[in-house]
Write a protein that holds these residues in place. Structure first.
Motif, mmCIF file in Angstrom:
data_model
loop_
_atom_site.group_PDB
_atom_site.id
_atom_site.type_symbol
_atom_site.label_atom_id
_atom_site.label_comp_id
_atom_site.label_asym_id
_atom_site.label_seq_id
_atom_site.Cartn_x
_atom_site.Cartn_y
_atom_site.Cartn_z
ATOM 1 N N SER A 164 58.886 74.506 59.902
ATOM 2 C CA SER A 164 59.819 75.081 58.926
ATOM 3 C C SER A 164 60.509 73.997 58.112
ATOM 4 C CB SER A 164 60.873 75.928 59.646
ATOM 5 O OG SER A 164 61.616 75.121 60.561
ATOM 6 N N ALA A 165 60.212 72.743 58.416
ATOM 7 C CA ALA A 165 60.822 71.626 57.691
ATOM 8 C C ALA A 165 60.281 71.536 56.274
ATOM 9 C CB ALA A 165 60.544 70.316 58.425
ATOM 10 N N THR A 166 61.110 71.029 55.366
ATOM 11 C CA THR A 166 60.625 70.689 54.032
ATOM 12 C C THR A 166 59.779 69.430 54.142
ATOM 13 O OG1 THR A 166 62.562 71.635 52.944
ATOM 14 C CG2 THR A 166 61.298 70.000 51.709
ATOM 15 N N LEU A 167 58.591 69.452 53.578
ATOM 16 C CA LEU A 167 57.709 68.293 53.611
ATOM 17 C C LEU A 167 57.920 67.442 52.363
ATOM 18 C CD1 LEU A 167 54.377 69.860 54.919
ATOM 19 C CD2 LEU A 167 56.142 68.654 56.214
ATOM 20 N N VAL A 168 58.104 66.150 52.566
ATOM 21 C CA VAL A 168 58.221 65.178 51.485
ATOM 22 C C VAL A 168 56.996 64.289 51.604
ATOM 23 C CG1 VAL A 168 59.654 63.365 50.471
ATOM 24 C CG2 VAL A 168 60.734 65.294 51.655
ATOM 25 N N ARG A 240 44.955 64.936 42.720
ATOM 26 C CA ARG A 240 46.281 64.466 43.117
ATOM 27 C C ARG A 240 47.356 65.392 42.554
ATOM 28 N NH1 ARG A 240 49.618 61.228 39.815
ATOM 29 N NH2 ARG A 240 51.147 59.889 40.896
ATOM 30 N N PRO A 241 48.294 65.808 43.410
ATOM 31 C CA PRO A 241 49.424 66.601 42.896
ATOM 32 C C PRO A 241 50.302 65.743 41.989
ATOM 33 C CG PRO A 241 49.249 66.744 45.301
ATOM 34 C CD PRO A 241 48.357 65.627 44.861
ATOM 35 N N ARG A 242 50.963 66.362 41.060
ATOM 36 C CA ARG A 242 51.861 65.614 40.175
ATOM 37 C C ARG A 242 53.186 65.381 40.892
ATOM 38 N NH1 ARG A 242 52.251 63.756 35.252
ATOM 39 N NH2 ARG A 242 54.258 63.679 34.176
ATOM 40 N N PRO A 243 53.605 64.132 41.045
ATOM 41 C CA PRO A 243 54.842 63.861 41.783
ATOM 42 C C PRO A 243 56.090 64.236 40.984
ATOM 43 C CG PRO A 243 53.926 61.815 40.931
ATOM 44 C CD PRO A 243 52.915 62.893 40.645
ATOM 45 N N ALA A 244 57.097 64.730 41.696
ATOM 46 C CA ALA A 244 58.392 65.022 41.085
ATOM 47 C C ALA A 244 59.302 63.804 41.121
ATOM 48 C CB ALA A 244 59.055 66.193 41.807
ATOM 49 N N VAL A 263 62.174 57.916 38.559
ATOM 50 C CA VAL A 263 62.317 59.207 37.892
ATOM 51 C C VAL A 263 62.394 60.290 38.953
ATOM 52 C CG1 VAL A 263 61.329 60.809 36.223
ATOM 53 C CG2 VAL A 263 60.987 58.339 35.928
ATOM 54 N N THR A 264 63.409 61.136 38.867
ATOM 55 C CA THR A 264 63.579 62.272 39.770
ATOM 56 C C THR A 264 63.897 63.508 38.941
ATOM 57 O OG1 THR A 264 65.986 62.222 40.096
ATOM 58 C CG2 THR A 264 64.690 60.618 41.348
ATOM 59 N N PRO A 265 63.867 64.690 39.544
ATOM 60 C CA PRO A 265 64.282 65.878 38.791
ATOM 61 C C PRO A 265 65.716 65.804 38.282
ATOM 62 C CG PRO A 265 63.041 66.520 40.749
ATOM 63 C CD PRO A 265 63.276 65.043 40.854
ATOM 64 N N ALA A 266 66.528 64.883 38.842
ATOM 65 C CA ALA A 266 67.917 64.748 38.404
ATOM 66 C C ALA A 266 68.082 63.724 37.290
ATOM 67 C CB ALA A 266 68.802 64.352 39.594
ATOM 68 N N LEU A 290 63.263 61.499 49.882
ATOM 69 C CA LEU A 290 63.998 62.137 50.974
ATOM 70 C C LEU A 290 65.462 62.323 50.601
ATOM 71 C CD1 LEU A 290 64.400 63.146 53.877
ATOM 72 C CD2 LEU A 290 64.724 60.755 54.562
ATOM 73 N N ALA A 291 66.073 61.273 50.064
ATOM 74 C CA ALA A 291 67.484 61.366 49.694
ATOM 75 C C ALA A 291 67.707 62.445 48.637
ATOM 76 C CB ALA A 291 67.969 60.014 49.191
ATOM 77 N N HIS A 292 66.819 62.512 47.662
ATOM 78 C CA HIS A 292 66.927 63.572 46.647
ATOM 79 C C HIS A 292 66.832 64.947 47.303
ATOM 80 C CE1 HIS A 292 66.381 65.745 42.866
ATOM 81 N NE2 HIS A 292 65.377 66.375 43.458
ATOM 82 N N GLN A 293 65.905 65.101 48.224
ATOM 83 C CA GLN A 293 65.753 66.380 48.909
ATOM 84 C C GLN A 293 67.020 66.761 49.676
ATOM 85 O OE1 GLN A 293 63.414 68.705 48.842
ATOM 86 N NE2 GLN A 293 64.619 69.939 50.287
ATOM 87 N N LEU A 294 67.725 65.762 50.176
ATOM 88 C CA LEU A 294 68.953 66.017 50.935
ATOM 89 C C LEU A 294 70.185 66.130 50.041
ATOM 90 C CD1 LEU A 294 68.401 63.647 54.000
ATOM 91 C CD2 LEU A 294 67.996 66.111 53.865
ATOM 92 N N GLY A 295 69.974 66.083 48.726
ATOM 93 C CA GLY A 295 71.076 66.328 47.799
ATOM 94 C C GLY A 295 71.879 65.112 47.401
ATOM 95 N N VAL A 296 71.345 63.911 47.611
ATOM 96 C CA VAL A 296 72.071 62.688 47.244
ATOM 97 C C VAL A 296 71.944 62.449 45.741
ATOM 98 C CG1 VAL A 296 72.255 60.204 47.629
ATOM 99 C CG2 VAL A 296 71.663 61.716 49.526
#
Length: 459
Positions: A164-168, A240-244, A263-266, A290-296
């Motif tokens: 159930s974890a988010t995969l990075v 290859r998937p396109r990286p975010a 470059v990140t979604p933010a 990982l940090a982006h996924q955790l909301g940093v």
């Protein structure tokens, strides 16, 4: 409280105190004692962390990625329980949690950040129920322990399908990309988007050049590191998937640093990374994702990356006998080739101390040295000191790479090998580069600690 957990915690603490009195790091033994008394001890202690747990795994770069992630997350205000020493099997994770446990179920931290050995990822994920799992790469490593890459890939695929974890996930590695296909929850992908740093061709040591779906060779539009790059199967269309989260405008600055735009979604920002090589840039991307996924916030991610020192033995710089000594861990052909690629960016001739061991933690099979491209530097080596349990095979490999015999010295025992390499100084001040395998790196650092030239790896 669970009586077996209470007993295991008490026994583990006692064993840990004894180990530290004897001068050891107490990184795994206390946890092994805990797990003997209470097999569910990792899960029981992990559930006490109010912010849960995140796990990171890869063949190359786990310790550096977790150090980078720790720097970011601490800057963001998270109180971490982190296996910073690199003890990444069940005993090491249990020891870390044990050290963080206090009376009445309290913990010293709130978020668990654990690098995990490839083979132990499934078991520890099931025990800790992580909120996120970072998987960066899979390279050929310790074949006598793990078998072929598909052995680990299949285990990880089973975990990816049920967690159930988010995969990075690292988009640049075809084996890692396969793990994220067809899942209900879209992974967060990270990778490189800069063809200026691409290699001209796949290395002969590349591991995953064929599509796992149909077996057809991948077509690479860009090759960044080993088999990592931008790829597509011309037969079934899988690509290859396109990286975010990605790096562009990359500048590699030899053994000292690199620079890139993150470059990140933010948003996007320039990062001055104080770590060498493209391999460390990949580690930084994994930590940033990982940090982006955790909301940093992006500015905190950048500051954390720029403020992280090299993990012990992985690009760290010391002064030994008044001479600069840089330690660059090598343990498989992909990692070795990137270290050699990084050294090739440095001008002039180089002095190397290369230490090849074949202990269990290194892998008994050291044939991988014949897939490492020592030819890259053969014409630019002033002196090479070969040491370790397999020093003779290493010296033979360097001879076949084209290093003149009169520039190679073989000294199996590490202490005299280090003394010889440091004493044989070039006319101008130049660093000595130490390229040890894993157990050799630990032994080298212990020797330097005893000489008063390094801090202990376990502090």
């Amino acid at each position: 409280m669970n009586p077996s957990l209470t007993a295991g915690v008490a026994l583990g603490r006692l064993v840990g105190a004894g180990a530290r009195l004897r001068g050891g790091g107490a990184t795994s033994l206390p946890g092994k004692v805990l797990l003997r008394a209470c097999p569910g001890g990792v899960g029981a202690l992990g559930r006490r962390l109010p912010e849960g747990n995140v796990l990171l795994s890869a063949t190359n770069g786990k310790t550096t990625t977790s150090a980078l992630a720790a720097g970011i997350l601490r800057r963001a205000g998270h109180r971490l329980v982190h296996n910073h020493s690199g003890a990444n099997m069940a005993g090491g994770i249990a020891s870390t949690l044990l050290a963080a446990s206090r009376s009445r179920g309290r913990m010293t931290g709130e978020l668990g950040l654990f690098e995990v050995d490839e083979f132990w990822l499934e078991q520890l994920s099931d025990a800790l129920s992580p909120r996120a799992i970072v998987l960066s790469n899979l390279f050929r490593d310790q074949l006598d322990r793990y078998g072929e890459l598909d052995t680990i890939a299949e285990r990880w695929a089973a975990l990816a399908a049920r967690t159930s974890a988010t995969l990075v996930l690292g988009a640049d590695d075809p084996l890692i990309a396969d793990l994220g296909r067809g899942l209900e929850r879209e992974p967060l992908w990270f990778g490189i988007e800069d063809d200026r740093i691409a290699l001209p061709r796949l290395s002969h040591a590349s591991d995953s050049a064929h599509c796992r779906r149909c077996g057809h060779p991948y077509h690479y539009e860009a090759i960044y590191l080993g088999h990592l790059g931008r790829y597509r199967c011309p037969n079934c269309g899988q690509g290859r998937p396109r990286p975010a989260v990605y790096a562009r405008d990359v500048v590699l600055e030899g053994v000292r640093a690199s620079r890139f735009e993150l470059v990140t979604p933010a948003g996007a920002a320039t990062v001055q990374l104080p770590l060498p090589g493209l391999y460390n840039l990949c580690n930084a991307l994994a930590a940033a994702a990982l940090a982006h996924q955790l909301g940093v916030a992006l500015e905190v991610i950048v500051a954390g990356l720029q403020d992280t020192a090299p993990a012990f033995g992985r690009g760290e710089t010391l002064i030994a006998d008044g001479r600069e000594l840089r330690i660059l861990l090598v343990k498989n052909p992909a990692g070795a080739n990137e270290v050699l690629r990084t050294l090739a960016l440095e001008p002039g001739e180089h002095d190397l101390l290369v230490v090849l061991n074949d202990q269990i933690a290194d892998g008994r099979d050291v044939s991988w040295v014949w897939d490492a491209d020592f030819e890259t530097l053969a014409g630019r080596l002033r002196r090479v000191t070969c040491s370790g349990t397999r020093a003779a095979e290493l010296a033979l490999r360097l001879k076949y790479a084209g290093v003149p015999e009169d520039r190679i010295t073989m000294i199996g025992e590490l202490r005299p090998a280090l003394e010889h390499a440091l004493a044989d100084r070039p006319p101008a001040a130049a660093p000595l580069y130490a390229l040890p395998t894993y157990t050799a790196m630990l032994a080298l650092r212990e020797l330097l600690v005893a000489r008063g030239e390094a801090r202990s790896s376990w502090t």
